[in-house]
Write an enzyme that holds these catalytic residues in place. Sequence first.
Site, short mmCIF file in Angstrom:
data_model
loop_
_atom_site.label_atom_id
_atom_site.label_comp_id
_atom_site.label_asym_id
_atom_site.label_seq_id
_atom_site.Cartn_x
_atom_site.Cartn_y
_atom_site.Cartn_z
N GLU A 80 -2.91 -1.01 -10.04
CA GLU A 80 -1.64 -1.03 -10.76
C GLU A 80 -0.55 -1.79 -10.01
OE1 GLU A 80 -0.08 3.30 -10.48
OE2 GLU A 80 -2.25 3.38 -10.55
N CYS A 101 2.83 5.88 -6.68
CA CYS A 101 1.61 5.30 -6.16
C CYS A 101 0.29 5.89 -6.68
CB CYS A 101 1.67 5.55 -4.67
SG CYS A 101 1.10 4.23 -3.73
#
Length: 340
Positions: A90, A329
């Site tokens: 990502e 994260c």
Amino acid sequence: MTDILSLTPEELKEQIVSLGQPAFRAKQISSWLKAGVRDFSQMSNLPKELRETLAQQFSLTAPVLLRAQTSALDGTGKFLWGLQDGNCVETVLMRYRYGNSVCISSQVGCRQGCAFCASTIGGLIRSLTAGEMLDEVLFTELENNVKISNIVLMGIGEPLDNLDNVIRFLRLVSHPEGRNLSLRHITASTCGLPEGIRRLAEEELPITLSVSLHAPDDETRSRIMPSNCGITLLTEVCREYVKRTGRRLSFEYAMIAGVNDSDRQAEQLARLAGLLGAHVNLIPLNYVAERGLTPSSPSVIRHFQTMLEEKNVNVTVRRSLGGDIDASCGQLRRNHMKNH
Ligand code: SAH
């Protein structure tokens, strides 16, 4: 097969010339790659025969956008990219007044085992190539029609556990014939691997190094960060880094209720930051359901901040962006994996 996206402009030129082609073909190929073209057969200003040779000699991958989320609160965008081998990573796009900043991943998963982090839950799958990291930047720009002015290596993974590729990425993204983004606008964040910090210092790249400290004492730090090499050694390599590169260091400090937010820890942190002239970024812990740790309350964070300021430490409390889109994260990849 050679990964063409990870080659420097010089290396590409060399390879093209060694195929008996004129050097200007390398520039033509680079232009296609920079435009996001990921199929040699579409490079219409190259002779057909060359296009076929390139397809035989070089691998050329493209990230596929699997999911895009935009925060209704602040416009932060989060993108989940599918890689050629079926893995995914990502990237986060943050829009600030001074420009657009992108937070990129450096590995698929992570093996550092931090107790508060979603990226490390399934361990390390593999490291990203330099070209894959470059494509996170490029495809975020293309997808959103934006220009990125800052990069932070603070997504999934530990950059210093993939140092060769990260250094190659830094050279590619800052190359005048490449993306030409100033290294001064790039920050790499590390959990503090001493060998990596030493090697990075030797490269003398003018990037900013951000050390995820999260605790100023070994007992707490080792508990929440199994990769802790010891505060003494960490301080020593950080000092060498600052001396060698002349760059300011920053400490990341995620505030976790009852774990690292005491007055005593504020004093210890102030001492360390003072010793290294480091800027401290306090981050309210992003709650990750699997982790069972909770953020310190706003009043505790304010008090901690004041204690640091009283000791003349440069400190910022980070705004938490994208709170409504799992922007922390590893959360998006994690949720994607749970559902597939
Ligand atoms: N491995 C590198 C970079 C990736 S993590 C590093 O450790 O620095 C990017 C930053 O997010 C690090 O400072 C990390 O400690 C922090 N982080 C991870 N999980 C978090 C959470 N749940 N809340 C707040 N910060 C977190």
